[in-house]
Design a protein around this motif. Structure first.
Motif, PDB file in Angstrom:
ATOM      1  N   ALA A  55       9.468   2.322   4.523  1.00 15.12           N
ATOM      2  CA  ALA A  55       8.584   1.105   4.173  1.00 15.12           C
ATOM      3  C   ALA A  55       8.179   0.626   5.658  1.00 15.12           C
ATOM      4  CB  ALA A  55       9.531   0.021   3.446  1.00 15.12           C
ATOM      5  N   ILE A  56       7.016   0.787   5.807  1.00 17.92           N
ATOM      6  CA  ILE A  56       6.344   0.275   7.351  1.00 17.92           C
ATOM      7  C   ILE A  56       5.801  -1.078   7.113  1.00 17.92           C
ATOM      8  CG2 ILE A  56       5.202   0.647   9.087  1.00 17.92           C
ATOM      9  CD1 ILE A  56       4.806   3.663   8.112  1.00 17.92           C
ATOM     10  N   VAL A  57       6.391  -2.107   7.878  1.00 17.48           N
ATOM     11  CA  VAL A  57       6.038  -3.475   7.712  1.00 17.48           C
ATOM     12  C   VAL A  57       4.828  -3.469   8.708  1.00 17.48           C
ATOM     13  CG1 VAL A  57       6.678  -5.690   8.140  1.00 17.48           C
ATOM     14  CG2 VAL A  57       8.247  -4.004   7.313  1.00 17.48           C
ATOM     15  N   LYS A 100       0.952  -1.206  -0.023  1.00 20.75           N
ATOM     16  CA  LYS A 100       0.027  -0.024   0.003  1.00 20.75           C
ATOM     17  C   LYS A 100       0.855   1.191   0.126  1.00 20.75           C
ATOM     18  CE  LYS A 100      -3.825  -0.424   2.417  1.00 20.75           C
ATOM     19  NZ  LYS A 100      -4.531  -1.181   1.392  1.00 20.75           N
ATOM     20  N   LYS A 101       0.390   2.257  -0.542  1.00 25.28           N
ATOM     21  CA  LYS A 101       1.340   3.567  -0.570  1.00 25.28           C
ATOM     22  C   LYS A 101       0.437   4.693  -0.826  1.00 25.28           C
ATOM     23  CE  LYS A 101       1.140   4.745  -5.481  1.00 25.28           C
ATOM     24  NZ  LYS A 101       1.345   6.154  -5.844  1.00 25.28           N
ATOM     25  N   ARG A 102       1.154   5.843  -0.134  1.00 33.41           N
ATOM     26  CA  ARG A 102       0.318   7.288  -0.298  1.00 33.41           C
ATOM     27  C   ARG A 102       1.701   8.166  -0.041  1.00 33.41           C
ATOM     28  NH1 ARG A 102      -4.418   6.341   3.126  1.00 33.41           N
ATOM     29  NH2 ARG A 102      -6.092   5.789   1.403  1.00 33.41           N
ATOM     30  N   ALA A 155       3.424 -10.751   3.740  1.00 31.16           N
ATOM     31  CA  ALA A 155       3.825  -9.549   4.349  1.00 31.16           C
ATOM     32  C   ALA A 155       2.968  -8.472   3.831  1.00 31.16           C
ATOM     33  CB  ALA A 155       5.220  -9.479   4.430  1.00 31.16           C
ATOM     34  N   THR A 156       2.825  -7.356   4.466  1.00 33.88           N
ATOM     35  CA  THR A 156       2.184  -6.250   4.090  1.00 33.88           C
ATOM     36  C   THR A 156       2.932  -4.915   4.234  1.00 33.88           C
ATOM     37  OG1 THR A 156       0.107  -7.053   4.514  1.00 33.88           O
ATOM     38  CG2 THR A 156       0.129  -4.569   4.257  1.00 33.88           C
ATOM     39  N   LEU A 157       3.284  -4.073   3.365  1.00 34.18           N
ATOM     40  CA  LEU A 157       4.451  -3.008   3.413  1.00 34.18           C
ATOM     41  C   LEU A 157       3.270  -1.906   3.260  1.00 34.18           C
ATOM     42  CD1 LEU A 157       7.554  -3.909   1.308  1.00 34.18           C
ATOM     43  CD2 LEU A 157       7.289  -3.724   3.819  1.00 34.18           C
TER      44      LEU A 157
END
Length: 404
Positions: A396-398, A357-359, A383-385
């Motif tokens: 990049a937040i795990v 996901k990104k913003r 995993a989700t980043l």
């Protein structure tokens, strides 16, 4: 197949054939096409009927079982209001005590259907001949609903005590439909809607969710609506249909019902009274309707949290709190955004499924996912980043999604 094929469906042979078919299955469409042609039906009729059967199946996501008794055009279905949202529109007219409603630019008749179901007298106006025919079929079960083919801007509103509009926001060509973003290029344009409101008429109008706040008329309530995480519309309400003390609202509809967040004032970018801070134990991703309505700061305050960046709609908070207005993630780790290092991290942790996901970053998640997973083997882990900015830093937040 162009939507003029609906004319074939509305013959007695076509109507009988359509309603004799079971649920449309893509895997059986070729065989069904062949069988119907062997039975003596013309290729044009068979193609038209199968197109309509496919549209009915697709329409179930918006209309449920009602779809099996309706007819559609492709553009009409694409723009049509979901039935549960149309019911909420209609309820406004009931609560305002409005009886005789003009639905200007009715499309296939979704909102007119909801109004008629609540015993409103509805006249649905549609310029396109084929679409008007579809609306006529769809409204046949309601004797107090009728369809008029004509220009919405020329329709005589004498005797009507309320107006609903769903302006056409797409152009159709042989290559498909193209979205229009300028409210003055809609059909009818936003200025026409304002002219009706200036006459004192109670007016509701469905707009695209991307309408900018600076384009909103000063005398309306703007309500952004999301259904199961998908932002479907921004509805503007004028005069008797506007709620006192509400300038903008986010209505979030999900499996557990509906929840709404409102504000009495205009949105002022950068003017929210909310802190900006570091990544905390939990990260919250606000619902799209909340973001569009400019109510992210309100959600952050309700969670006892803060924004990670003043320009980006991610919220950090020290505790897990249940809210219908944002999705929660447990923060596991914060890493600098470095593709080479992330690729090594993916391989070392045996990650075979990666959600990104990104913003606030010019990254294409699909391309980055492919880049990170290539050559890492098909690991058993998921995993989700979350990729975002913290001021000038890209990170990049795990995270781990919290199951509601």
């Amino acid at each position: 197949m162009p939507d003029t094929s609906l004319a074939h469906v509305l013959t007695s042979e076509g109507w009988e054939l359509l309603n004799s078919l079971g649920p449309y299955l893509e895997s059986e469409s070729f065989k069904l096409n062949t069988d119907l042609r062997k039975a003596g039906h013309s290729p044009e009729l068979v193609a038209a009927v199968l197109t309509q059967a496919k549209l009915r199946m697709k329409a179930r996501t918006k209309f449920g079982p009602f779809a099996d008794h309706m007819v559609f055009t492709s553009p009409g279905l694409e723009q049509a209001t979901r039935l549960n949202v149309a019911a909420l529109h209609a309820q406004r007219y009931v609560e305002a005590g409005l009886e005789k409603i003009a639905d200007l630019g009715c499309g296939i008749g979704a909102d007119a259907l909801a109004l008629a179901t609540l015993d409103r007298q509805v006249t649905a106006v549609e310029l396109d001949e084929i679409t008007a025919a579809a609306a006529t079929i769809n409204l046949m079960p309601w004797p107090d609903a009728k369809v008029v083919q004509g220009n919405a801007e020329d329709f005589d509103l004498s005797g009507f005590d309320g107006v609903w509009l769903d302006p056409a926001r797409r152009t159709t060509s042989t290559s498909g439909t193209t979205r229009i973003f300028d409210p003055e290029a809609f059909s009818p344009p936003l200025s026409f809607v304002e002219s009706l409101a200036d006459r004192g008429l109670p007016v509701g109008v469905k707009m695209g969710p991307g309408i900018p706040h600076e384009a909103l008329p000063g005398n309306c309530e703007a309500q952004w609506v999301s259904v199961d995480g998908d932002v479907t519309e921004a509805t503007l309400w004028f005069n008797a249909l506007r709620r006192e003390g509400v300038r903008r609202a986010a209505l979030v509809i999900g499996p557990n019902g509906a929840a709404e967040l409102t504000s009495p004032v205009d949105y002022a970018p950068g003017g929210e009274d909310v802190a900006v801070g570091a990544v905390d134990a939990f990260l919250y991703e606000p619902d799209g309707a909340v973001i569009r309505a400019g109510l992210v700061a309100d959600v952050a305050r309700s969670l006892g949290g803060h924004l990670l960046d003043e320009h980006i709609a991610y919220i950090g908070a020290p505790e897990l709190m249940e809210t219908p207005f944002a999705r929660a993630y447990r923060v596991l780790e914060v890493r600098p955004y470095n593709v080479k290092a992330l690729k090594a991290w993916v391989k070392a942790n045996g990650i075979g499924v990666l959600d990104i996901k990104k913003r606030g970053m010019s990254v294409t998640p699909e391309e980055l996912r492919k880049q990170l997973l290539t050559g890492s083997g098909k690991g058993p882990n998921k995993a989700t980043l979350v990729l975002t900015r913290l001021g000038e830093d890209r990170v990049a937040i795990v995270v781990e999604p919290v199951v509601p």
